[in-house]
Scaffold this active site. Structure first.
Site, PDB file in Angstrom:
ATOM      1  N   GLU A 112       0.774  -1.513  -0.087  1.00 12.82           N
ATOM      2  CA  GLU A 112      -0.026   0.039  -0.024  1.00 12.82           C
ATOM      3  C   GLU A 112       1.054   1.119   0.109  1.00 12.82           C
ATOM      4  O   GLU A 112       0.406   2.278  -0.549  1.00 12.82           O
ATOM      5  CB  GLU A 112      -0.963  -0.034   1.260  1.00 12.82           C
ATOM      6  CG  GLU A 112      -2.128  -0.982   1.071  1.00 12.82           C
ATOM      7  CD  GLU A 112      -2.968  -1.158   2.341  1.00 12.82           C
ATOM      8  OE1 GLU A 112      -4.127  -1.432   2.151  1.00 12.82           O
ATOM      9  OE2 GLU A 112      -2.280  -1.033   3.633  1.00 12.82           O
ATOM     10  N   GLU A 132      -3.564  -9.619   4.182  1.00 11.14           N
ATOM     11  CA  GLU A 132      -4.479  -9.294   5.240  1.00 11.14           C
ATOM     12  C   GLU A 132      -5.692 -10.374   5.478  1.00 11.14           C
ATOM     13  O   GLU A 132      -6.258 -10.434   6.427  1.00 11.14           O
ATOM     14  CB  GLU A 132      -4.904  -7.898   4.939  1.00 11.14           C
ATOM     15  CG  GLU A 132      -4.123  -6.807   5.338  1.00 11.14           C
ATOM     16  CD  GLU A 132      -3.078  -6.471   4.078  1.00 11.14           C
ATOM     17  OE1 GLU A 132      -2.433  -5.458   4.308  1.00 11.14           O
ATOM     18  OE2 GLU A 132      -2.919  -7.250   3.098  1.00 11.14           O
TER      19      GLU A 132
END
Length: 261
Positions: A112, A132
């Site tokens: 990210e 995640e």
């Protein structure tokens, strides 16, 4: 700056920012706040035009959030600092180009962070994932950004499975500008930064603001705002010395000399 988890080096108008937190370059709250302060200072320094974000070591770029720090009391929803996680994702008004040089493992919040940069170069040994899903959490920034960067079904595959993919696949889907041999990554990043350093900073600023603001606007609305100079960076550009310099240089068949004003 040489102490702490973040090192910086300046050459001309280029700032190199190095994440250095052995063993894996994971980011805790303190590191995130320092990164935000670093990129805020870069944003506000008119003598700087381009930044390179890299990480120390060959094995890890960044795995994202430091789970060990979380176990010791760092709150996942704590104070990440002025720029949000990693100093870049939510930093307002960052209208200068930032290059990510990715070496090794780049996953979770690390990916990210790379996606928050404008251009990404990667070494041949770079690997990527959004794992995640396997820990029952959401890759929030990636869920917002990735389906807009690459084909929807590819983005959903990466988000829903958390699978690993290599640099060549990342290049194929358009996440990367270039894949280079491991030993050449930093040199290539600096080569690109020097190219951008010679470009028109006011135009870069206008491009970044327009791209950022137009993302959630109708095409005609965004275009009207550009032509009516309703973006601050566009208004500044078209009343600047650099805009006149560009026209003169073209007419005189010479390279322009950009001053950023």
């Amino acid at each position: 700056m040489t102490d702490g988890p973040i090192r910086t080096r300046q050459e001309g108008a280029i700032l190199e920012v190095t994440l250095d937190r052995p063993k894996a370059n994971a980011i805790d709250l303190i590191t995130s706040r320092i990164m935000g302060e670093t990129f805020q200072a870069f944003r506000d320094d008119d003598s700087l035009r381009v930044a390179i974000l890299r990480a120390e070591g060959e094995k890890f770029f960044c795995p994202g959030w430091d789970l060990k720090a979380a176990a010791d009391g760092d709150a996942v929803d704590g104070d990440y600092g002025v720029g949000g996680f990693g100093g870049l994702q939510e930093l307002p008004g960052l209208n200068k180009p930032v290059i990510a040089a990715v070496n090794g493992i780049c996953c979770g919040g690390g990916l990210e962070l790379a996606l928050s940069c404008d251009l990404i170069l990667a070494s041949e040994n770079a690997t990527f994932a959004l794992p995640e899903i396997r820990s029952g959490t959401v890759a929030d920034a990636a869920s917002c950004k990735l389906p807009k960067r690459i084909p929807y079904h590819v983005a959903m595959d990466l988000l829903l499975t958390g699978r690993w993919f290599d640099a060549e696949e990342a290049l194929r889907w358009g996440l990367l500008r270039e894949v280079v041999p491991q030993g050449e990554l930093l040199d290539k990043a600096w080569e690109l930064a020097r190219l951008l350093e010679t470009g028109p900073p006011l135009v870069y600023a206008a491009i970044k603001e327009v791209v950022r603001e137009a993302e959630d606007m109708r095409f005609q609305d965004a275009l009207n705002r550009i032509t009516k100079k309703q973006f601050p960076t566009v208004e500044r550009l078209y009343s600047s010395e650099d805009q006149l310099e560009g026209a003169r240089a073209f007419a005189e068949k010479r390279d322009p000399v950009w001053k950023g004003r």
